[in-house]
Scaffold this motif. Sequence first.
Motif, PDB file in Angstrom:
ATOM      1  N   VAL A  10       0.853  -1.192   0.000  1.00  0.00           N
ATOM      2  CA  VAL A  10       0.000   0.000   0.000  1.00  0.00           C
ATOM      3  C   VAL A  10       0.889   1.243   0.000  1.00  0.00           C
ATOM      4  O   VAL A  10       1.711   1.422   0.896  1.00  0.00           O
ATOM      5  N   PRO A  11       0.737   2.128  -1.008  1.00  0.00           N
ATOM      6  CA  PRO A  11       1.534   3.359  -1.015  1.00  0.00           C
ATOM      7  C   PRO A  11       0.985   4.354   0.022  1.00  0.00           C
ATOM      8  O   PRO A  11      -0.219   4.617   0.065  1.00  0.00           O
ATOM      9  N   LEU A  12       1.881   4.865   0.855  1.00  0.00           N
ATOM     10  CA  LEU A  12       1.488   5.781   1.933  1.00  0.00           C
ATOM     11  C   LEU A  12       2.351   7.032   1.923  1.00  0.00           C
ATOM     12  O   LEU A  12       3.536   6.976   1.599  1.00  0.00           O
ATOM     13  N   ALA A  13       1.757   8.136   2.300  1.00  0.00           N
ATOM     14  CA  ALA A  13       2.520   9.375   2.483  1.00  0.00           C
ATOM     15  C   ALA A  13       3.240   9.318   3.823  1.00  0.00           C
ATOM     16  O   ALA A  13       2.879   8.536   4.714  1.00  0.00           O
ATOM     17  N   ALA A  14       4.251  10.160   3.984  1.00  0.00           N
ATOM     18  CA  ALA A  14       4.949  10.259   5.268  1.00  0.00           C
ATOM     19  C   ALA A  14       3.948  10.682   6.344  1.00  0.00           C
ATOM     20  O   ALA A  14       2.965  11.377   6.053  1.00  0.00           O
ATOM     21  N   PRO A  15       4.157  10.288   7.607  1.00  0.00           N
ATOM     22  CA  PRO A  15       3.200  10.616   8.666  1.00  0.00           C
ATOM     23  C   PRO A  15       2.866  12.112   8.770  1.00  0.00           C
ATOM     24  O   PRO A  15       1.696  12.469   8.913  1.00  0.00           O
ATOM     25  N   ALA A  18       0.461  12.989   6.023  1.00  0.00           N
ATOM     26  CA  ALA A  18      -0.849  12.365   6.225  1.00  0.00           C
ATOM     27  C   ALA A  18      -1.630  13.086   7.329  1.00  0.00           C
ATOM     28  O   ALA A  18      -2.821  13.358   7.177  1.00  0.00           O
ATOM     29  N   VAL A  19      -0.958  13.413   8.428  1.00  0.00           N
ATOM     30  CA  VAL A  19      -1.622  14.106   9.533  1.00  0.00           C
ATOM     31  C   VAL A  19      -2.100  15.483   9.085  1.00  0.00           C
ATOM     32  O   VAL A  19      -3.241  15.874   9.341  1.00  0.00           O
ATOM     33  N   LEU A  20      -1.240  16.218   8.399  1.00  0.00           N
ATOM     34  CA  LEU A  20      -1.623  17.566   7.953  1.00  0.00           C
ATOM     35  C   LEU A  20      -2.727  17.523   6.911  1.00  0.00           C
ATOM     36  O   LEU A  20      -3.623  18.367   6.925  1.00  0.00           O
ATOM     37  N   ASP A  21      -2.688  16.547   6.008  1.00  0.00           N
ATOM     38  CA  ASP A  21      -3.785  16.406   5.053  1.00  0.00           C
ATOM     39  C   ASP A  21      -5.095  16.161   5.795  1.00  0.00           C
ATOM     40  O   ASP A  21      -6.152  16.652   5.393  1.00  0.00           O
ATOM     41  N   GLY A  22      -5.016  15.423   6.889  1.00  0.00           N
ATOM     42  CA  GLY A  22      -6.211  15.138   7.678  1.00  0.00           C
ATOM     43  C   GLY A  22      -6.778  16.343   8.399  1.00  0.00           C
ATOM     44  O   GLY A  22      -7.994  16.460   8.543  1.00  0.00           O
ATOM     45  N   VAL A  23      -5.925  17.255   8.861  1.00  0.00           N
ATOM     46  CA  VAL A  23      -6.426  18.401   9.642  1.00  0.00           C
ATOM     47  C   VAL A  23      -6.731  19.628   8.796  1.00  0.00           C
ATOM     48  O   VAL A  23      -7.398  20.547   9.272  1.00  0.00           O
ATOM     49  N   ARG A  24      -6.290  19.666   7.564  1.00  0.00           N
ATOM     50  CA  ARG A  24      -6.505  20.854   6.725  1.00  0.00           C
ATOM     51  C   ARG A  24      -7.972  21.207   6.528  1.00  0.00           C
ATOM     52  O   ARG A  24      -8.313  22.371   6.357  1.00  0.00           O
ATOM     53  N   ARG A  25      -8.835  20.224   6.544  1.00  0.00           N
ATOM     54  CA  ARG A  25     -10.258  20.480   6.283  1.00  0.00           C
ATOM     55  C   ARG A  25     -11.065  20.673   7.568  1.00  0.00           C
ATOM     56  O   ARG A  25     -12.255  20.949   7.517  1.00  0.00           O
ATOM     57  N   ILE A  26     -10.436  20.518   8.709  1.00  0.00           N
ATOM     58  CA  ILE A  26     -11.148  20.687   9.979  1.00  0.00           C
ATOM     59  C   ILE A  26     -11.155  22.173  10.329  1.00  0.00           C
ATOM     60  O   ILE A  26     -10.118  22.829  10.301  1.00  0.00           O
ATOM     61  N   ARG A  27     -12.299  22.685  10.676  1.00  0.00           N
ATOM     62  CA  ARG A  27     -12.443  24.119  10.958  1.00  0.00           C
ATOM     63  C   ARG A  27     -12.572  24.423  12.450  1.00  0.00           C
ATOM     64  O   ARG A  27     -12.756  25.563  12.843  1.00  0.00           O
ATOM     65  N   ASP A  28     -12.494  23.394  13.296  1.00  0.00           N
ATOM     66  CA  ASP A  28     -12.619  23.560  14.741  1.00  0.00           C
ATOM     67  C   ASP A  28     -11.255  23.337  15.382  1.00  0.00           C
ATOM     68  O   ASP A  28     -10.587  22.333  15.103  1.00  0.00           O
ATOM     69  N   LEU A  29     -10.839  24.263  16.220  1.00  0.00           N
ATOM     70  CA  LEU A  29      -9.491  24.229  16.786  1.00  0.00           C
ATOM     71  C   LEU A  29      -9.226  22.998  17.650  1.00  0.00           C
ATOM     72  O   LEU A  29      -8.162  22.392  17.564  1.00  0.00           O
ATOM     73  N   GLU A  30     -10.187  22.604  18.482  1.00  0.00           N
ATOM     74  CA  GLU A  30      -9.934  21.517  19.430  1.00  0.00           C
ATOM     75  C   GLU A  30      -9.541  20.193  18.771  1.00  0.00           C
ATOM     76  O   GLU A  30      -8.562  19.561  19.178  1.00  0.00           O
ATOM     77  N   ALA A  39      -0.223  12.972  17.438  1.00  0.00           N
ATOM     78  CA  ALA A  39       0.803  12.560  16.472  1.00  0.00           C
ATOM     79  C   ALA A  39       2.204  12.781  17.031  1.00  0.00           C
ATOM     80  O   ALA A  39       3.095  11.949  16.840  1.00  0.00           O
ATOM     81  N   ILE A  40       2.385  13.880  17.747  1.00  0.00           N
ATOM     82  CA  ILE A  40       3.705  14.194  18.300  1.00  0.00           C
ATOM     83  C   ILE A  40       3.996  13.363  19.539  1.00  0.00           C
ATOM     84  O   ILE A  40       5.068  12.766  19.669  1.00  0.00           O
ATOM     85  N   GLU A  41       3.043  13.306  20.467  1.00  0.00           N
ATOM     86  CA  GLU A  41       3.278  12.600  21.725  1.00  0.00           C
ATOM     87  C   GLU A  41       3.424  11.091  21.531  1.00  0.00           C
ATOM     88  O   GLU A  41       4.069  10.437  22.336  1.00  0.00           O
ATOM     89  N   THR A  42       2.849  10.531  20.479  1.00  0.00           N
ATOM     90  CA  THR A  42       3.004   9.094  20.220  1.00  0.00           C
ATOM     91  C   THR A  42       4.250   8.794  19.393  1.00  0.00           C
ATOM     92  O   THR A  42       4.540   7.633  19.118  1.00  0.00           O
ATOM     93  N   CYS A  45       5.413  11.719  14.487  1.00  0.00           N
ATOM     94  CA  CYS A  45       6.217  12.743  13.819  1.00  0.00           C
ATOM     95  C   CYS A  45       6.556  13.833  14.837  1.00  0.00           C
ATOM     96  O   CYS A  45       6.051  13.821  15.957  1.00  0.00           O
ATOM     97  N   THR A  46       7.412  14.758  14.439  1.00  0.00           N
ATOM     98  CA  THR A  46       7.857  15.815  15.344  1.00  0.00           C
ATOM     99  C   THR A  46       7.251  17.160  14.936  1.00  0.00           C
ATOM    100  O   THR A  46       6.736  17.309  13.821  1.00  0.00           O
ATOM    101  N   VAL A  47       7.355  18.128  15.826  1.00  0.00           N
ATOM    102  CA  VAL A  47       6.917  19.486  15.508  1.00  0.00           C
ATOM    103  C   VAL A  47       7.686  20.000  14.299  1.00  0.00           C
ATOM    104  O   VAL A  47       7.101  20.607  13.392  1.00  0.00           O
ATOM    105  N   ASP A  48       8.990  19.734  14.249  1.00  0.00           N
ATOM    106  CA  ASP A  48       9.809  20.196  13.123  1.00  0.00           C
ATOM    107  C   ASP A  48       9.369  19.566  11.807  1.00  0.00           C
ATOM    108  O   ASP A  48       9.315  20.242  10.771  1.00  0.00           O
ATOM    109  N   GLU A  49       9.047  18.277  11.827  1.00  0.00           N
ATOM    110  CA  GLU A  49       8.593  17.613  10.602  1.00  0.00           C
ATOM    111  C   GLU A  49       7.255  18.184  10.124  1.00  0.00           C
ATOM    112  O   GLU A  49       7.056  18.419   8.932  1.00  0.00           O
TER     113      GLU A  49
END
Length: 198
Positions: A10-15, A18-30, A39-42, A45-49
């Motif tokens: 299965v072709p996958l994007a880097a974490p 993938a995480v940023l693609d997932g949050v781009r459409r969310i309009r609620d901050l929480e 994603a960071i605490e587990t 990926c890192t804040v820098d990434e």
Amino acid sequence: MPDRRVIEGVPLAAPARAVLDGVRRIRDLEPVRALLIEAIETGLCTVDELSAELESGSRRGTALPRAVLRELAADVKSVPEAEALAIWEKAGLPSAERNVKIYDAFGNYIGKPDSWCDELGMAWEVDSYAFHFGRDAYRKTLHRNNRYAAAGIVVVQTLPSRIRDEPEKVMAELRAAAQAAAQRPRPDVTVVRTDRAA
């Protein structure tokens, strides 16, 4: 398109992508906060990434992730901490730090407050029932608060739910505590800055 990795065919994007693609459409901050913090605490990926991925891609849908990454760069590790940081800043108080250890004049450990204002010698603890009111946790919380009092530290305790439900009251309490702290000499305590792993 991002570089892809193939896992079990299965072709996958880097974490980070993938995480940023997932949050781009969310309009609620929480939920954006919750997803990025998890994603960071587990270790996904890192804040820098995440920051590098934001800079390399489209700017569409990045306002909330950028705001959250600024919070995370300030060492916020949970949604309540992020909400608390926003309340502190909105209250117009002097700057506060997170993830610092406080010691008394004799080198005895006092505590590691959720927020510490060194200018005022004031601590803010965001204490939830879930983590502070079991028998052992409650005892530790009482001992911590006694150490704060013995060292002359002004401390404010707030439930996470009050940050969401009563932000104006919480800001008023913080301002009143800051005013009281400013009217007495700063306690003789030492601050030791630690990294996220501490």
